[in-house]
Design an enzyme around this catalytic site. Structure first.
Site, short mmCIF file in Angstrom:
data_model
loop_
_atom_site.label_atom_id
_atom_site.label_comp_id
_atom_site.label_asym_id
_atom_site.label_seq_id
_atom_site.Cartn_x
_atom_site.Cartn_y
_atom_site.Cartn_z
N GLU A 182 0.83 -1.20 0.00
CA GLU A 182 0.00 0.00 0.00
C GLU A 182 0.87 1.25 0.00
O GLU A 182 1.80 1.38 0.81
CB GLU A 182 -0.91 0.04 1.24
CG GLU A 182 -2.01 -1.00 1.24
CD GLU A 182 -2.94 -0.87 2.43
OE1 GLU A 182 -4.04 -1.45 2.38
OE2 GLU A 182 -2.59 -0.18 3.42
N CYS A 183 0.58 2.19 -0.87
CA CYS A 183 1.13 3.53 -0.89
C CYS A 183 2.65 3.55 -0.83
O CYS A 183 3.31 3.34 -1.85
CB CYS A 183 0.52 4.36 0.25
SG CYS A 183 0.70 6.14 0.02
#
Length: 482
Positions: free
Chosen positions: A329-330
């Site tokens: 994620e991210c």
């Protein structure tokens, strides 16, 4: 139990530093303190958890739904004598025009007493109508009192106290002077996280000292009471989580990556995962594992160190290309890309994703996102999960949190959140995506969740809540591919 909502008239009033100091000051007295944070946030909860000595829990009705928020609060508040809930934004702010998702609404639902932190800089008698407006706007919310922040001196404090005593029924619990040391360093996404900051404990102790000196804790504690606490029950193992079906998932936990919700980690373990931490800055190879999880963080701020650890980057690329199941994620997505560019410098990253992360001066994606499954996500459906409550229930928005449909179920939607200053450049045509973006930005403004073999990586931060039991699905995928 004693339960407080730390709130303010607007954001940037000092809620976080006060809440950290309050938690630490209570814990210093040997009291059991459970911190909570309203809304989607990783950084403030990291500090609050360190201050209180127990993991901070997020209360987010948009992602979880109200009934799950209430269950979470009841479960963990019962295990402490004092609960401190830090609000987000202003007391009456939220997405819903009717205020049904505001901090005040949360306070009413959970039976919290509001500690109203008011930024007194530049005002004197005018503090009274400000306090009255906050109190009167939602008559159903109970107030413990007011704490004045950024007070200019003894004379200024006397004027503020006189105005509040003359014109309101609110008790003044304390007055914190304007002091540059009563702050934590910030940068483009908020506070510097506690896993990256320098002397974290010294900072927390400094904030606790300030609260002890300038806030009447004895009065606050005495007025609230405080009852006996019972331990929070552990999560029951999920179906299929028998010991002989457990899987090892390597998880990046270091100065560069630390954005994980405690309930997500617990959900992974309940589903049958043994979480094996590793350090992207120090370890030369990935530990023996069946899967890999890399959450968010600030890889751009530590890009030189990540680049310098070439052995780990090479090992990760080899393992991923060999079929290792991955969820990122991210910040994890940025690390797995070819490079990160920031401040006129370019740093080599893992290179498992054929794109480059380029930092921007302003946020590219910020706030809640709504995603609809495209059918490309390779994870199996979590068919034995309860349906859960739709996210946003009670918030005035008709969005769902269900992501349990398997491949081909393109109508399934989830609510998540994003906050990133980077964008991906050079992504090949024909890239497969797990999600269509209905609200937000994601990878390219229309899609999120790059799918590449057994790898899934996107900008959205999911939470294993409501019907979106992503943790259970990912563990099932790792077990399936093992």
């Amino acid at each position: 139990m004693s339960r407080w909502l730390v709130c303010a008239a607007r954001r940037s009033s000092g809620k976080t530093t006060f809440a950290i100091g309050l938690c630490a000051a209570l814990a210093r007295r040997g009291l059991a303190v459970q911190p909570f944070k309203k809304g989607p946030d990783y950084i403030d909860p990291m500090w609050l958890g360190r201050a209180a000595g127990r993991a901070c829990r997020n209360l987010d009705p948009h992602v979880s739904g109200w009934s799950e928020v209430e269950r979470c609060f009841a479960r963990f508040a019962s295990a402490a004598s004092f609960s401190v809930v830090e609000g987000n934004l202003g007391l009456h702010d939220g997405l819903a025009a009717d205020g049904s998702d505001s901090n005040a609404a949360l306070g009413r639902r959970l039976g919290l007493e509001a500690i109203l932190l008011l930024d007194a800089h530049g005002t004197s008698r005018g503090i009274a109508p400000l306090a009255l407006g906050q109190q009167a706007f939602d008559p159903g919310l109970r107030f413990a009192g007011v704490v004045l922040n950024r007070v200019g001196g003894a004379r200024h404090e006397a004027k503020l106290r006189d105005a509040l005593e003359r014109h309101t029924s609110l008790r003044v619990l304390g007055a914190i002077p304007q002091d540059a040391s009563f702050a934590i360093t910030e940068r483009h996404l908020g506070l510097v996280p506690s896993n990256e900051a320098g002397d974290v404990q010294r900072t927390i102790e400094r904030l606790a000292d300030a609260v002890q000196r300038h806030v009447d804790l004895d009065e606050l504690i005495a007025s609230a009471g405080g009852g006996a606490a019972e331990p929070a029950a552990p999560l029951a193992p999920a179906p299929g989580a028998a010991r002989d079906r457990r899987v090892r998932i390597a998880i990046a936990r270091d100065r560069a990556f630390g954005f994980y919700y405690p309930d997500d980690l617990e959900a992974l373990e309940a589903a049958g995962a043994e979480l094996v931490p590793f350090d992207t800055l120090r370890d030369s190879a990935l530990p023996a594992a069946d899967g890999l999880l890399i959450g968010g963080g600030f890889p751009e701020a530590l890009a030189a160190g990540l680049e310098a650890n070439a052995p780990l980057r090479e090992d990760l690329k080899r393992r991923i290309e060999g079929g290792l199941p991955v969820y990122a994620e991210c910040g994890g997505l940025m690390y797995l890309s070819r490079s990160i560019s920031w401040n006129d410098a370019r740093y080599e990253m893992v290179g498992a994703i054929a794109a480059d992360a380029v930092m921007q001066a302003r946020p590219v994606g910020k706030g809640y996102v709504r995603l609809r499954a495209t059918g490309e996500l390779p994870w199996p459906p979590a068919g034995d999960d309860p349906a859960g409550e739709p996210a946003g229930a009670g918030s005035g928005r008709a969005t769902g949190a269900g992501a349990d449909a398997g491949p081909g179920a393109g109508a399934a939607e989830i609510v998540a959140h994003e906050f990133h200053h980077s964008r991906l450049e050079g992504l090949p045509d024909g890239t497969r995506f797990a999600f269509e973006v209905l609200r937000g930005h994601g990878v390219d403004g229309a899609h999120d969740g790059i799918v590449q073999g057994n790898l899934v990586a996107g900008y959205a931060h999911q939470r294993s809540a409501g019907a979106n039991q992503w943790a259970r699905r990912f563990v099932a995928f790792v077990r399936e591919r093992r």
